[in-house]
Design an enzyme around this catalytic site. Structure first.
Site, mmCIF file in Angstrom:
data_model
loop_
_atom_site.group_PDB
_atom_site.id
_atom_site.type_symbol
_atom_site.label_atom_id
_atom_site.label_comp_id
_atom_site.label_asym_id
_atom_site.label_seq_id
_atom_site.Cartn_x
_atom_site.Cartn_y
_atom_site.Cartn_z
ATOM 1 N N SER A 285 -40.299 40.268 -59.459
ATOM 2 C CA SER A 285 -40.087 38.873 -59.832
ATOM 3 C C SER A 285 -38.650 38.649 -60.241
ATOM 4 O O SER A 285 -38.017 39.513 -60.841
ATOM 5 C CB SER A 285 -40.998 38.473 -60.983
ATOM 6 O OG SER A 285 -40.681 37.142 -61.369
ATOM 7 N N LYS B 160 -48.347 41.236 -60.530
ATOM 8 C CA LYS B 160 -47.402 40.214 -60.034
ATOM 9 C C LYS B 160 -48.139 38.929 -59.662
ATOM 10 O O LYS B 160 -47.676 37.824 -59.914
ATOM 11 C CB LYS B 160 -46.630 40.754 -58.824
ATOM 12 C CG LYS B 160 -45.744 39.711 -58.145
ATOM 13 C CD LYS B 160 -44.633 39.249 -59.067
ATOM 14 C CE LYS B 160 -43.886 38.001 -58.738
ATOM 15 N NZ LYS B 160 -43.712 37.452 -57.485
ATOM 16 N N HIS C 297 -48.927 37.112 -62.738
ATOM 17 C CA HIS C 297 -47.627 36.601 -63.229
ATOM 18 C C HIS C 297 -47.360 35.244 -62.573
ATOM 19 O O HIS C 297 -46.961 34.284 -63.224
ATOM 20 C CB HIS C 297 -46.510 37.599 -62.889
ATOM 21 C CG HIS C 297 -45.116 37.024 -62.946
ATOM 22 N ND1 HIS C 297 -44.607 36.177 -61.971
ATOM 23 C CD2 HIS C 297 -44.126 37.156 -63.862
ATOM 24 C CE1 HIS C 297 -43.375 35.819 -62.288
ATOM 25 N NE2 HIS C 297 -43.059 36.407 -63.433
ATOM 26 N N ASN C 298 -47.590 35.165 -61.274
ATOM 27 C CA ASN C 298 -47.328 33.904 -60.577
ATOM 28 C C ASN C 298 -48.304 32.808 -60.994
ATOM 29 O O ASN C 298 -47.936 31.638 -61.075
ATOM 30 C CB ASN C 298 -47.385 34.120 -59.063
ATOM 31 C CG ASN C 298 -46.101 34.741 -58.546
ATOM 32 O OD1 ASN C 298 -45.363 35.373 -59.302
ATOM 33 N ND2 ASN C 298 -45.823 34.576 -57.269
ATOM 34 N N GLU D 32 -46.985 31.584 -64.041
ATOM 35 C CA GLU D 32 -45.791 30.789 -63.666
ATOM 36 C C GLU D 32 -46.203 29.356 -63.283
ATOM 37 O O GLU D 32 -45.593 28.384 -63.730
ATOM 38 C CB GLU D 32 -45.119 31.509 -62.496
ATOM 39 C CG GLU D 32 -43.927 30.833 -61.872
ATOM 40 C CD GLU D 32 -43.435 31.651 -60.643
ATOM 41 O OE1 GLU D 32 -43.093 32.834 -60.813
ATOM 42 O OE2 GLU D 32 -43.409 31.096 -59.527
HETATM 43 C C1 6PG Z 1 -40.940 35.321 -58.700
HETATM 44 C C2 6PG Z 1 -41.591 34.143 -58.051
HETATM 45 C C3 6PG Z 1 -41.591 34.273 -56.579
HETATM 46 C C4 6PG Z 1 -41.888 32.952 -55.907
HETATM 47 C C5 6PG Z 1 -43.282 32.808 -55.422
HETATM 48 C C6 6PG Z 1 -44.133 31.686 -55.913
HETATM 49 O O1 6PG Z 1 -41.602 35.843 -59.575
HETATM 50 O O2 6PG Z 1 -39.819 35.666 -58.357
HETATM 51 O O3 6PG Z 1 -42.914 34.016 -58.497
HETATM 52 O O4 6PG Z 1 -42.414 35.326 -56.230
HETATM 53 O O5 6PG Z 1 -41.342 31.888 -56.509
HETATM 54 O O6 6PG Z 1 -43.079 32.731 -54.058
HETATM 55 O O7 6PG Z 1 -43.845 30.543 -55.260
HETATM 56 P P1 6PG Z 1 -44.797 29.351 -54.818
HETATM 57 O O8 6PG Z 1 -44.615 28.315 -55.870
HETATM 58 O O9 6PG Z 1 -44.180 28.935 -53.501
HETATM 59 O O10 6PG Z 1 -46.195 29.812 -54.637
#
Ligand code: 6PG
Length: 468
Positions: free
Chosen positions: A127, A181, A184-185, A188
């Site tokens: 990430s 990961k 994590h997203n 996010e």
């Molecule tokens: C990171 C991000 C990266 C990316 C993803 C999610 O941790 O560096 O999470 O992996 O931004 O592609 O993006 P989306 O919003 O397009 O699903």
């Protein structure tokens, strides 16, 4: 030439990882399926210890043994096809690492396949976006520990560093790295949605200007909300559009894209009975945003609430929003970490939640000051069932719920859509409700379907003839 590591896939992320490795003194072999990206990288990396290869065989032969090959290719079929081409060229003990956003179940399948060939396989969550890849990402490696140990000197060197500790640690077996990961997203997505809702309240309800809101985010970034996403939000709000001269945010189309990792997080949670509601609502908010044409049409048809006079003390409300955002974030991270715990138990992964929080402190997109506190909470109680009940957070939320309740109530009665903030509050209230209305649902299920129920006072499974 003997290269210490090889990188396959030279898009922006792959190129930056290769440059990061070269900058840390590794001798890096690089290869891309098409020649153009290799040439592009070589042009911009003059003087760096990178060697281009145009045949996969030459690339593999140039690597010191055991070979370490880092894949930065698009998740999905491309990963399988690169593995297919590599396997006949590799020897026992070599290591393939997948640094893309692969689904952890694909990683498990690939791990099993390569295990049978005695080739090491690591699924590595990375990430930090483009900049992180170059300057130091957060790195989440999963697979066999002895295989990880072969790659650890390089991985820990290229990771972000917080103080003296690298944001890279062995996560767990098989797909555990990519799983961490993935969630994590999901976190996010929730974090971004919560910030977007706080911004809406400041802009639409408190009627603050974009610059005032940017100032507020900047101030918040000095305190306990300090995080990468808050920091970039302030910068985004300050950005002017070259064409209109106004704030760029005002001309960006309000349809959010996604590449699937947040969706996978929700699907895994749903499949395994894990209440990841804030993450899932944030995903649904993206889906709703993409119905732009329908929303524009509905705006003319569906009424919102009548405007009420509102006497506000701006500063008091700005602080309520700060509390609401902080509490929303705690609830979202609590859900993500609960998903780690429950899945770790399911698969016997033995995930160390305290360490995961530590490697999220630098490099990654959800890096935030309060991850120190999250790490401490799990350090003190490794089996903590939920972050919400960690003494520090329980105490904090006792106070901050006022802000979240006020903002959610006021926002909702003003007709603002608050999927993440309101879900965070429902999650908090649901989680602290010792005796819930689930008893009524059980009664209903038993009434129409004889699904039976348990009792609070005696053991056993019961059915009632409700019409008798
Ligand atoms: C990171 C991000 C990266 C990316 C993803 C999610 O941790 O560096 O999470 O992996 O931004 O592609 O993006 P989306 O919003 O397009 O699903």
């Amino acid at each position: 030439m003997v290269n210490t590591i090889g990188v396959i896939g030279l898009g922006v992320m792959g190129s930056n990882i290769a440059l990061n490795m070269a900058g840390k003194g590794e001798q890096v072999a690089v290869y891309n399926y098409t020649r153009d990206l290799t040439d592009k990288l070589m042009e911009k990396s003059e003087g760096q210890p990178l060697s281009p290869y145009y045949e996969l065989k030459d690339f593999v032969q140039s690597l010191e043994k055991p070979r370490k090959i880092f894949l930065m290719v698009t998740a999905g079929k491309a990963v399988d096809s690169v593995i297919d081409s590599l396997v006949p060229l590799l020897e026992e003990g070599d290591v393939i690492m997948d640094g893309g956003n692969s689904h952890y179940e694909d990683t498990e399948r690939r791990y099993d396949r390569l295990k049978a060939e005695e080739i090491g396989y690591l699924g590595i969550g990375i990430s930090g976006g483009e900049v992180g890849a170059l300057t130091g990402p957060s790195i989440m490696p999963g697979g066999d520990l002895d295989v990880y140990e072969k790659a650890a000197p390089i991985l820990t060197k290229i990771a972000a560093q917080v103080g003296n500790s690298p944001c890279c640690t062995y996560i767990g077996p098989k797909g555990a790295g990519h799983f961490v990961k993935m969630v994590h997203n999901g976190i996010e997505y929730a974090d971004m949605q919560l910030i977007a809702e706080a911004y809406t309240f400041l802009r639409e309800k408190l009627q603050l200007s974009i610059d005032e809101i940017a100032d507020i985010f900047e101030t918040w970034n000095q305190g306990e909300l300090k995080s990468y996403l808050i920091e970039i939000t302030a910068e985004i709000l300050r950005k002017k559009d070259d064409r209109t001269g106004g704030p760029l945010i005002d001309v960006i189309l309000d349809k959010t894209g996604q590449k699937g990792t947040g969706k996978w997080t929700s699907m895994q949670a749903i499949d395994n009975g894990i209440p990841s509601s804030i993450i899932t609502e944030s995903l649904f908010a993206r889906y709703l945003s993409s119905l732009k044409e329908e929303r524009v049409a509905a705006e003319k048809i569906l009424a919102g609430p009548a405007e009420e006079e509102w006497h506000l003390d701006k500063n008091v409300w700005i602080d309520y929003v700060r509390q609401a955002l902080y509490m929303g974030k705690v609830c979202a991270y609590a859900q993500g970490f609960a998903q780690y715990k429950m899945t770790s138990e399911l698969y016997g992964w033995n995930l160390k939640l305290s360490d995961i929080a530590l490697i999220f402190r630098g490099g990654c997109i959800i890096r935030a000051e309060f991850l120190n506190l999250i790490s401490e909470a799990y350090n003190e109680q490794p089996d903590l069932s939920n972050l919400l009940i960690a003494p520090f957070f329980a105490e904090k939320l006792k106070d901050y719920q006022t802000g979240l309740r006020k903002v959610v109530c006021e926002g909702i009665s003003s007709g603002i859509s608050f999927p993440a903030l309101s879900t965070a509050l429902s999650y908090y209230d649901g989680y602290r409700t010792g005796r819930s209305n689930a008893s009524l649902l059980q009664a209903q299920r038993d009434y129409f379907g004889a699904h039976t129920y348990e009792r609070t006072d005696i053991e056993g499974v019961f059915h009632t003839e409700w019409n008798e």
